[in-house]
Design an enzyme around this catalytic site. Structure first.
Site, PDB file in Angstrom:
ATOM      1  CG  HIS A 168      43.780  29.853  27.064  1.00 31.24           C
ATOM      2  ND1 HIS A 168      45.003  29.936  27.683  1.00 31.24           N
ATOM      3  CD2 HIS A 168      44.044  29.514  25.768  1.00 31.24           C
ATOM      4  CE1 HIS A 168      45.963  29.673  26.814  1.00 31.24           C
ATOM      5  NE2 HIS A 168      45.407  29.421  25.630  1.00 31.24           N
ATOM      6  CG  ASP A 380      39.546  32.038  36.134  1.00 32.21           C
ATOM      7  OD1 ASP A 380      40.036  31.747  35.036  1.00 32.21           O
ATOM      8  OD2 ASP A 380      39.840  33.069  36.761  1.00 32.21           O
TER       9      ASP A 380
HETATM   10  P1  ADP Z   1      43.114  35.597  33.240  1.00 33.12           P
HETATM   11  O1  ADP Z   1      43.773  34.871  32.136  1.00 33.12           O
HETATM   12  O2  ADP Z   1      41.623  35.497  33.191  1.00 33.12           O
HETATM   13  O3  ADP Z   1      43.532  37.015  33.355  1.00 33.12           O
HETATM   14  P2  ADP Z   1      44.836  34.152  35.141  1.00 33.12           P
HETATM   15  O4  ADP Z   1      44.815  34.125  36.634  1.00 33.12           O
HETATM   16  O5  ADP Z   1      44.992  32.810  34.524  1.00 33.12           O
HETATM   17  O6  ADP Z   1      43.531  34.899  34.643  1.00 33.12           O
HETATM   18  O7  ADP Z   1      46.052  35.021  34.662  1.00 33.12           O
HETATM   19  C1  ADP Z   1      46.235  36.337  35.067  1.00 33.12           C
HETATM   20  C2  ADP Z   1      47.681  36.726  34.785  1.00 33.12           C
HETATM   21  O8  ADP Z   1      47.776  38.144  34.888  1.00 33.12           O
HETATM   22  C3  ADP Z   1      48.641  36.129  35.786  1.00 33.12           C
HETATM   23  O9  ADP Z   1      49.818  35.717  35.124  1.00 33.12           O
HETATM   24  C4  ADP Z   1      48.939  37.290  36.741  1.00 33.12           C
HETATM   25  O10 ADP Z   1      50.230  37.275  37.279  1.00 33.12           O
HETATM   26  C5  ADP Z   1      48.759  38.491  35.850  1.00 33.12           C
HETATM   27  N1  ADP Z   1      48.265  39.629  36.646  1.00 33.12           N
HETATM   28  C6  ADP Z   1      47.091  39.745  37.269  1.00 33.12           C
HETATM   29  N2  ADP Z   1      47.004  40.923  37.922  1.00 33.12           N
HETATM   30  C7  ADP Z   1      48.166  41.562  37.712  1.00 33.12           C
HETATM   31  C8  ADP Z   1      48.695  42.829  38.080  1.00 33.12           C
HETATM   32  N3  ADP Z   1      48.011  43.719  38.791  1.00 33.12           N
HETATM   33  N4  ADP Z   1      49.929  43.140  37.655  1.00 33.12           N
HETATM   34  C9  ADP Z   1      50.621  42.272  36.904  1.00 33.12           C
HETATM   35  N5  ADP Z   1      50.178  41.081  36.504  1.00 33.12           N
HETATM   36  C10 ADP Z   1      48.962  40.734  36.895  1.00 33.12           C
HETATM   37  O1  F6P Z   2      43.002  33.735  29.657  1.00 37.28           O
HETATM   38  C1  F6P Z   2      41.830  34.387  29.326  1.00 37.28           C
HETATM   39  C2  F6P Z   2      42.094  35.659  28.557  1.00 37.28           C
HETATM   40  O2  F6P Z   2      40.880  35.992  28.048  1.00 37.28           O
HETATM   41  C3  F6P Z   2      43.006  35.642  27.380  1.00 37.28           C
HETATM   42  O3  F6P Z   2      42.545  35.005  26.245  1.00 37.28           O
HETATM   43  C4  F6P Z   2      43.120  37.099  27.199  1.00 37.28           C
HETATM   44  O4  F6P Z   2      44.143  37.478  26.368  1.00 37.28           O
HETATM   45  C5  F6P Z   2      43.318  37.563  28.620  1.00 37.28           C
HETATM   46  O5  F6P Z   2      42.482  36.743  29.358  1.00 37.28           O
HETATM   47  C6  F6P Z   2      43.188  39.049  28.881  1.00 37.28           C
HETATM   48  O6  F6P Z   2      42.080  39.631  28.288  1.00 37.28           O
HETATM   49  P1  F6P Z   2      42.178  40.689  27.110  1.00 37.28           P
HETATM   50  O7  F6P Z   2      43.002  40.111  26.031  1.00 37.28           O
HETATM   51  O8  F6P Z   2      40.764  40.928  26.751  1.00 37.28           O
HETATM   52  O9  F6P Z   2      42.853  41.914  27.681  1.00 37.28           O
END
Ligand code: ADP
Ligand code: F6P
Length: 507
Positions: A168, A380
């Protein structure tokens, strides 16, 4: 292919944790959980992962997980970690070595040898749980950087069925990856999977370069799609599958009466102002300090923007036991108060900062209301927030400011305003240009973005991965050509004309 799915990731989609002495479960955060939950809900199957808590007095972990599984509509199998395993495998190897290294930040890595031992031991523990639960016709699908060693462990206990792996996060260029003391072992372990999936062509290219320079006797054919290892001789397929969201789920939620009512309240709160939104997990890869600084710069450079725009920055707490994440939180709070201190006037606070997880109604209401969405990570794997915003723009308007270094830029470059998050002037200009952009240009761009997210949704991603696993050449059905900084000239969206004046943002 309709083999039942056995999905494996570090985290289960629920986190069991203690609040005020009471054990409770909450949905996990992050892109992996957002993407895979609708897949499992639609297809059924088993999800193997860590529930976030260890066995302790007063906690009925199995009971809580079985309730959560019944509510989710699929089964969970828990891998329980001791506190020491959590510290060394999850906080240590996964998040103090692989996470920074794979995001190109090798100087942040803590290459503690005990982390590597714990990583292998916990991957072995995951393999044992898989072995206990797997059925002959299951397709085993392992996810993300915490579990790169699982196929090797499964092979060692004699499991011969097909195993897929999807990364991912980015795969770094070889000159970064080769800093890792255990580079040979990690690459060898990855080549024990049958199919490896990457988010972009660039990440697959990096991986191919690494194996070609580290593993003797390897041959890569089919324009980087098939690797043949020498001893033992076997084939590994490597595909590019940009992950996505359940478009319809977000679009339906955005159109629901509860989100509509909440969006109306938010709009009232920011009446006569443009609303710019940032939504991120607390992470140094997300470029939150850079965004806050650039927003302050935009207010300095373009006085016409003052009192006409508000940045709502939502940050969901993440990995707060790691010092660097605590420092990042303090840095963001300091920068927000600096910008607010410099610009706040009676009736207008430039930045609203929210540090908590939001439920879907509040999140989609913000997406619906935001005139501008700023998704500007330093690096990212994908960044699903950009896709969620587009899915919620029912009127096909709104402006997406997107970092060139997000995996999403590879396919969303046509409709977004691309920025380099390190370029403060460029970022400030993009804010100004976004505020200036007329409805016609917004709609032209947003229609392209929405079409892409709707067509190449998470179920498309699933089908492509499963087809590749069954031997089909799915890249023939790949999404539109990628934006690749190294391979093609920047698209026009980077070279923005600076507009002559700011229109009334309320219009
Ligand atoms: P990562 O996997 O690194 O966290 P992504 O942008 O791919 O980054 O995914 C983040 C996910 O977390 C998204 O589905 C988003 O809606 C959710 N998210 C991020 N911030 C919040 C928040 N404050 N409250 C609820 N959901 C959140
Ligand atoms: O999408 C990237 C990612 O690292 C997932 O593998 C992971 O579960 C998520 O972001 C949130 O991080 P964590 O599991 O460390 O809270």
């Amino acid at each position: 292919m309709s083999a039942p799915l056995l999905v494996v990731s570090n985290r289960l989609p629920v986190v069991i944790e203690q609040h005020d002495g009471q054990w409770c479960s909450r949905p996990g955060s992050g892109g992996l959980v957002t993407a895979l939950t609708p897949v499992l809900r639609q297809r059924g199957g088993l999800w193997v992962g860590w529930p976030g808590a260890s066995e302790q007095d007063g906690l009925d972990l199995d009971g809580m997980l079985s309730d959560a599984g019944a509510a989710a509509g699929f089964d969970f199998a828990a891998v329980k970690l001791s506190d020491d395993e959590r510290d060394k495998f999850y906080y240590g190897f996964s998040n103090e070595i692989v996470w920074p290294l794979f995001h190109g930040l090798h100087t942040r890595c803590n290459f503690d040898p005990s982390f590597w031992e714990a990583y292998r031991a916990v991957n072995c523990k995951f393999a044992r749980t898989i072995k206990e639960n797997v059925r002959a016709d299951d397709f085993i699908w392992v996810h993300d950087y915490h579990l790169m060693h699982v196929a090797k462990e499964l092979r060692e206990v004699g499991l011969r069925q097909k195993i897929g792996f999807f990364l991912h996060i980015p795969f770094p260029p070889s000159e970064i990856f080769l800093n890792m003391p255990w580079r040979f072992d990690v690459l060898q372990a990855l080549l024990e999977f049958d199919v490896l999936g990457f988010q972009t062509q660039g990440y697959r290219r990096n991986f191919t370069q690494c194996i070609s320079s580290v593993i003797p006797g390897i041959s890569v054919r089919g324009r980087g799609r098939v690797v043949t290892t020498k001893t033992p001789r076997r084939k590994v397929r490597m595909g590019v599958f940009p992950i996505s969201i359940d478009f319809d789920e977000f679009a339906d939620q955005a159109a629901s009466p509860e989100t509509t009512a909440r969006a109306h309240e938010v709009r009232e709160e920011f009446a006569n102002r443009k609303l710019m939104l940032g939504v991120d997990r607390l992470d140094y890869t997300k470029g939150i300090p850079e965004r806050v600084k650039a927003f302050g710069d935009a207010l300095d450079r373009y006085p016409e923007l003052r009192e006409k725009i508000t940045l709502v920055q939502v940050v969901v707490p993440s990995r707060t036991a790691i010092h660097e994440y605590q420092d990042l939180k303090a840095e963001i709070e300091k920068l927000v108060s600096e910008v607010n201190g410099r610009h706040t006037v009676s009736g207008w606070v430039p930045i609203h900062y929210v540090f908590r997880s939001l439920d879907r109604t509040n999140l989609t209401a913000l997406y619906r209301t935001a005139d501008i969405m700023s998704v500007t990570p330093l690096r990212d794997g994908m960044n699903l927030v950009a896709k969620e915003y587009c899915a919620c723009r029912m009127e096909s308007d709104g402006v997406l400011i997107l970092s060139e270094f997000a995996g999403t830029a590879a396919t969303m470059h046509r409709g977004a305003l691309l920025v380099n998050p390190h370029d403060r002037v460029g970022m400030a200009d993009a804010v100004y240009y976004a505020v200036m952009m007329g409805k016609e240009e917004q709609r032209t761009r947003m229609r392209v973005l929405r079409q892409g997210v709707r067509r190449f949704d998470v179920f498309w991603w699933l089908d492509m991965f499963l087809q590749a696993s069954s031997g089909d050449d799915v890249e023939l059905a790949a999404p539109p050509e990628e934006y690749d900084l190294l391979a093609i000239l920047p698209p026009e969206s980077i070279a923005r004309p600076v507009p002559a004046r700011v229109p009334d943002p309320a219009s």
